[in-house]
Write a protein that holds these residues in place. Structure first.
Motif, PDB file in Angstrom:
ATOM      1  N   THR A  86      36.288  74.160  46.807  1.00 27.55           N
ATOM      2  CA  THR A  86      35.051  74.855  46.447  1.00 27.55           C
ATOM      3  C   THR A  86      34.926  76.133  47.251  1.00 27.55           C
ATOM      4  O   THR A  86      34.048  76.953  46.979  1.00 27.55           O
ATOM      5  CB  THR A  86      33.828  73.966  46.765  1.00 27.55           C
ATOM      6  N   THR A  87      35.791  76.297  48.251  1.00 29.36           N
ATOM      7  CA  THR A  87      35.696  77.420  49.183  1.00 29.36           C
ATOM      8  C   THR A  87      37.010  78.195  49.223  1.00 29.36           C
ATOM      9  O   THR A  87      37.688  78.230  50.258  1.00 29.36           O
ATOM     10  CB  THR A  87      35.342  76.906  50.595  1.00 29.36           C
ATOM     11  N   PRO A  88      37.408  78.813  48.114  1.00 25.48           N
ATOM     12  CA  PRO A  88      38.682  79.540  48.086  1.00 25.48           C
ATOM     13  C   PRO A  88      38.675  80.708  49.069  1.00 25.48           C
ATOM     14  O   PRO A  88      37.615  81.169  49.516  1.00 25.48           O
ATOM     15  CB  PRO A  88      38.762  80.030  46.638  1.00 25.48           C
ATOM     16  N   GLU A  89      39.871  81.160  49.397  1.00 22.52           N
ATOM     17  CA  GLU A  89      39.984  82.299  50.301  1.00 22.52           C
ATOM     18  C   GLU A  89      39.199  83.496  49.772  1.00 22.52           C
ATOM     19  O   GLU A  89      38.521  84.194  50.519  1.00 22.52           O
ATOM     20  CB  GLU A  89      41.451  82.684  50.465  1.00 22.52           C
ATOM     21  N   ARG A  90      39.309  83.730  48.471  1.00 20.68           N
ATOM     22  CA  ARG A  90      38.627  84.827  47.785  1.00 20.68           C
ATOM     23  C   ARG A  90      38.331  84.391  46.360  1.00 20.68           C
ATOM     24  O   ARG A  90      38.944  83.451  45.872  1.00 20.68           O
ATOM     25  CB  ARG A  90      39.506  86.088  47.764  1.00 20.68           C
ATOM     26  N   LEU A  91      37.433  85.098  45.683  1.00 19.83           N
ATOM     27  CA  LEU A  91      37.199  84.809  44.275  1.00 19.83           C
ATOM     28  C   LEU A  91      38.471  85.041  43.468  1.00 19.83           C
ATOM     29  O   LEU A  91      38.721  84.373  42.466  1.00 19.83           O
ATOM     30  CB  LEU A  91      36.064  85.678  43.724  1.00 19.83           C
ATOM     31  N   CYS A  92      39.279  85.998  43.886  1.00 17.55           N
ATOM     32  CA  CYS A  92      40.543  86.323  43.234  1.00 17.55           C
ATOM     33  C   CYS A  92      41.473  86.881  44.298  1.00 17.55           C
ATOM     34  O   CYS A  92      41.038  87.715  45.106  1.00 17.55           O
ATOM     35  CB  CYS A  92      40.300  87.368  42.137  1.00 17.55           C
ATOM     36  N   PRO A  93      42.701  86.412  44.365  1.00 17.73           N
ATOM     37  CA  PRO A  93      43.369  85.430  43.521  1.00 17.73           C
ATOM     38  C   PRO A  93      43.122  84.009  43.996  1.00 17.73           C
ATOM     39  O   PRO A  93      42.355  83.777  44.943  1.00 17.73           O
ATOM     40  CB  PRO A  93      44.845  85.808  43.694  1.00 17.73           C
ATOM     41  N   ALA A  94      43.798  83.056  43.347  1.00 13.07           N
ATOM     42  CA  ALA A  94      43.693  81.662  43.746  1.00 13.07           C
ATOM     43  C   ALA A  94      44.273  81.458  45.148  1.00 13.07           C
ATOM     44  O   ALA A  94      45.093  82.238  45.630  1.00 13.07           O
ATOM     45  CB  ALA A  94      44.430  80.773  42.743  1.00 13.07           C
ATOM     46  N   THR A  95      43.857  80.372  45.782  1.00 14.53           N
ATOM     47  CA  THR A  95      44.306  80.061  47.137  1.00 14.53           C
ATOM     48  C   THR A  95      45.682  79.395  47.140  1.00 14.53           C
ATOM     49  O   THR A  95      46.464  79.557  48.078  1.00 14.53           O
ATOM     50  CB  THR A  95      43.275  79.149  47.827  1.00 14.53           C
ATOM     51  N   ALA A  96      46.006  78.634  46.100  1.00 11.58           N
ATOM     52  CA  ALA A  96      47.241  77.844  46.078  1.00 11.58           C
ATOM     53  C   ALA A  96      48.516  78.677  46.269  1.00 11.58           C
ATOM     54  O   ALA A  96      49.413  78.260  47.015  1.00 11.58           O
ATOM     55  CB  ALA A  96      47.329  77.029  44.787  1.00 11.58           C
ATOM     56  N   PRO A  97      48.677  79.846  45.623  1.00  8.61           N
ATOM     57  CA  PRO A  97      49.897  80.624  45.862  1.00  8.61           C
ATOM     58  C   PRO A  97      50.066  81.024  47.322  1.00  8.61           C
ATOM     59  O   PRO A  97      51.189  81.022  47.849  1.00  8.61           O
ATOM     60  CB  PRO A  97      49.727  81.847  44.951  1.00  8.61           C
ATOM     61  N   LEU A  98      48.976  81.369  47.993  1.00  9.99           N
ATOM     62  CA  LEU A  98      49.033  81.719  49.412  1.00  9.99           C
ATOM     63  C   LEU A  98      49.455  80.507  50.239  1.00  9.99           C
ATOM     64  O   LEU A  98      50.306  80.616  51.132  1.00  9.99           O
ATOM     65  CB  LEU A  98      47.666  82.223  49.875  1.00  9.99           C
ATOM     66  N   VAL A  99      48.896  79.342  49.933  1.00  8.25           N
ATOM     67  CA  VAL A  99      49.257  78.120  50.644  1.00  8.25           C
ATOM     68  C   VAL A  99      50.734  77.800  50.427  1.00  8.25           C
ATOM     69  O   VAL A  99      51.467  77.465  51.371  1.00  8.25           O
ATOM     70  CB  VAL A  99      48.370  76.949  50.184  1.00  8.25           C
ATOM     71  N   ALA A 100      51.178  77.910  49.175  1.00  9.06           N
ATOM     72  CA  ALA A 100      52.579  77.640  48.872  1.00  9.06           C
ATOM     73  C   ALA A 100      53.493  78.571  49.669  1.00  9.06           C
ATOM     74  O   ALA A 100      54.502  78.135  50.245  1.00  9.06           O
ATOM     75  CB  ALA A 100      52.830  77.792  47.372  1.00  9.06           C
ATOM     76  N   ALA A 101      53.153  79.846  49.724  1.00 10.92           N
ATOM     77  CA  ALA A 101      53.983  80.810  50.446  1.00 10.92           C
ATOM     78  C   ALA A 101      54.043  80.472  51.933  1.00 10.92           C
ATOM     79  O   ALA A 101      55.110  80.551  52.561  1.00 10.92           O
ATOM     80  CB  ALA A 101      53.443  82.220  50.237  1.00 10.92           C
ATOM     81  N   ARG A 102      52.914  80.101  52.504  1.00 10.92           N
ATOM     82  CA  ARG A 102      52.881  79.775  53.934  1.00 10.92           C
ATOM     83  C   ARG A 102      53.661  78.500  54.235  1.00 10.92           C
ATOM     84  O   ARG A 102      54.109  78.302  55.363  1.00 10.92           O
ATOM     85  CB  ARG A 102      51.434  79.634  54.408  1.00 10.92           C
ATOM     86  N   LEU A 103      53.830  77.657  53.241  1.00  9.67           N
ATOM     87  CA  LEU A 103      54.618  76.440  53.404  1.00  9.67           C
ATOM     88  C   LEU A 103      56.095  76.668  53.083  1.00  9.67           C
ATOM     89  O   LEU A 103      56.887  75.725  53.090  1.00  9.67           O
ATOM     90  CB  LEU A 103      54.071  75.328  52.500  1.00  9.67           C
ATOM     91  N   GLY A 104      56.451  77.914  52.800  1.00  8.60           N
ATOM     92  CA  GLY A 104      57.832  78.223  52.473  1.00  8.60           C
ATOM     93  C   GLY A 104      58.213  77.847  51.057  1.00  8.60           C
ATOM     94  O   GLY A 104      59.389  77.636  50.765  1.00  8.60           O
ATOM     95  N   LEU A 105      57.225  77.792  50.165  1.00  6.10           N
ATOM     96  CA  LEU A 105      57.458  77.354  48.790  1.00  6.10           C
ATOM     97  C   LEU A 105      57.277  78.504  47.791  1.00  6.10           C
ATOM     98  O   LEU A 105      56.862  78.298  46.660  1.00  6.10           O
ATOM     99  CB  LEU A 105      56.513  76.203  48.441  1.00  6.10           C
ATOM    100  N   THR A 106      57.563  79.700  48.210  1.00  7.70           N
ATOM    101  CA  THR A 106      57.428  80.859  47.334  1.00  7.70           C
ATOM    102  C   THR A 106      58.271  80.684  46.069  1.00  7.70           C
ATOM    103  O   THR A 106      59.431  80.288  46.129  1.00  7.70           O
ATOM    104  CB  THR A 106      57.877  82.133  48.063  1.00  7.70           C
ATOM    105  N   GLY A 107      57.642  80.960  44.928  1.00  4.61           N
ATOM    106  CA  GLY A 107      58.333  80.870  43.645  1.00  4.61           C
ATOM    107  C   GLY A 107      57.955  79.671  42.826  1.00  4.61           C
ATOM    108  O   GLY A 107      58.216  79.643  41.621  1.00  4.61           O
ATOM    109  N   VAL A 108      57.314  78.674  43.446  1.00  2.00           N
ATOM    110  CA  VAL A 108      56.919  77.487  42.684  1.00  2.00           C
ATOM    111  C   VAL A 108      55.599  77.756  41.967  1.00  2.00           C
ATOM    112  O   VAL A 108      54.857  78.668  42.309  1.00  2.00           O
ATOM    113  CB  VAL A 108      56.788  76.242  43.596  1.00  2.00           C
ATOM    114  N   ALA A 109      55.303  76.938  40.978  1.00  2.00           N
ATOM    115  CA  ALA A 109      54.004  77.027  40.307  1.00  2.00           C
ATOM    116  C   ALA A 109      52.899  76.702  41.306  1.00  2.00           C
ATOM    117  O   ALA A 109      53.058  75.823  42.168  1.00  2.00           O
ATOM    118  CB  ALA A 109      53.949  76.049  39.140  1.00  2.00           C
ATOM    119  N   ALA A 110      51.779  77.394  41.226  1.00  2.00           N
ATOM    120  CA  ALA A 110      50.676  77.148  42.154  1.00  2.00           C
ATOM    121  C   ALA A 110      49.369  77.571  41.507  1.00  2.00           C
ATOM    122  O   ALA A 110      49.269  78.686  40.987  1.00  2.00           O
ATOM    123  CB  ALA A 110      50.887  77.902  43.463  1.00  2.00           C
ATOM    124  N   HIS A 111      48.378  76.688  41.544  1.00  2.00           N
ATOM    125  CA  HIS A 111      47.069  77.048  41.013  1.00  2.00           C
ATOM    126  C   HIS A 111      45.972  76.239  41.690  1.00  2.00           C
ATOM    127  O   HIS A 111      46.241  75.214  42.313  1.00  2.00           O
ATOM    128  CB  HIS A 111      47.013  76.853  39.498  1.00  2.00           C
TER     129      HIS A 111
END
Length: 349
Positions: A86-111
């Motif tokens: 309910t508390t995303p980093e920003r209204l845009c973009p989604a938080t999941a891609p940023l989380v994925a990147a920080r976990l070393g998962l760049t390139g995977v689907a994220a939403h």
């Protein structure tokens, strides 16, 4: 028989929960609010909660919990990352891609998934669908919230209840009849009652109105009495439907893990379902209401405390803004990675 194989099930293989180290007790809140420790405990069941320090935000919480869940599942990559918040980093973009990147998962689907306190189960349903459709074989599902950033610190109704934290699971493609397989998912909503739980300002409705927002409209608001009634009714009905679809009775449930809305709501739902108090799990007294993080955090706590183990039949159910509600079942797996998930800032301390 048409000879076609059944779609794969989503099987739980990893679990992790993380709470920010800073603890806020009821006595801390009493210093700024017209309330008391007794008032808070009697109405919510909460004695303390965890909140982020300045500079920390939802993505940081999600990364901590996600990393623990991945480690618990034996490590490795995933095909998809879903963040319920309910508390995303920003209204845009989604938080999941940023989380994925920080976990070393760049390139995977994220939403992201936005269903307030029901968010984790909605996100889990999305993971189930991705696996069943063959879009992913391994999915990281995270519920993460920094509610202290959207709560009016002077609002006694909400400031004493909501808190921060994150919980995560890894689900993988497997057989529907193996332990850990996510059972039938029950999902529902009623947008006619969307104003019962809301943040009035900041969205397109308020911005296009031509009217400036009041300061209080930027904070989370809740009509408590109405929410209580609907939470009990809708969660009970969803849980009953999930049990029926799984072919279970209430007496078959070894451990009921409801969203930790408040202690009275959880107790009322358990009573309505006919599940004895000793089979209900709870940690709201130590962590507060962490919204979409609530159920995975409770799962991690219950496993770490030894109250949930291999073979236990588990019922999960939640209710949140939208209005939304959801429930599902699973038999707890024997995976070694799920026996004692690491839980820094532990709420079990």
């Amino acid at each position: 028989m048409n000879g076609r194989a059944s779609p794969p099930a989503a099987v739980l293989t990893g679990l992790g929960g993380w709470l920010p180290p800073r603890v806020v007790t009821n006595d801390d809140l009493v210093r700024r609010l017209d309330t008391s420790d007794e008032w808070i405990r009697s109405r919510t069941g909460i004695s303390r909660r965890h909140v982020i320090d300045p500079g920390m935000s939802t993505a940081a919480l999600a990364v901590e919990a996600g990393a623990l869940a991945l480690k618990s599942s034996g490590g490795g990559d995933v095909d998809s990352v879903i963040v319920a918040t309910t508390t995303p980093e920003r209204l845009c973009p989604a938080t999941a891609p940023l989380v994925a990147a920080r976990l070393g998962l760049t390139g995977v689907a994220a939403h992201d998934v936005s269903a307030v306190c029901t968010g984790f189960l909605y996100a889990l349903a999305s993971a189930v669908g991705q696996i069943a459709a063959g879009l992913a074989r391994r999915v990281l599902v995270i519920g993460a919230e920094a509610y202290s950033t959207i709560i009016n610190p002077l609002d006694r109704q909400t400031a004493v209840i909501f808190a921060d934290g994150a919980g995560a699971v890894v689900v993988e493609a497997g057989s529907p009849d193996e332990p850990g397989a996510i059972g039938p998912m029950v999902l529902g909503s009623d947008g006619e009652l969307s104003d019962l739980i809301t943040i009035p300002a900041g969205g397109s409705q308020q911005r296009s109105s031509g009217q400036p927002a009041r300061p209080e409209d930027h904070y989370f608001q809740m009509r408590g009495r109405d929410v209580y009634r609907h939470a009990v009714e809708r969660t009970t009905a969803a849980a009953q439907a999930a049990l029926e679809r799984a072919g279970w009775q209430a007496g078959d449930v070894d451990r009921f893990l409801p969203h930790q809305a408040n202690a009275r709501i959880c107790s009322a739902i358990g009573d309505e379902l006919g599940i004895p108090a000793e089979r209900r799990a709870g940690n709201i007294d130590r962590v507060g209401n962490t919204a979409a993080a609530s159920i995975p955090l409770l799962m991690a706590d219950t496993v770490a405390s030894g109250l949930l183990g291999p073979g236990d039949r588990v019922l999960l159910a939640a209710f949140g803004g939208g209005l939304t509600w959801a429930a599902t079942t699973l038999t707890w797996p024997a995976s070694a990675g799920l026996r004692q998930p690491t839980h820094p800032g532990s709420s079990t301390a």
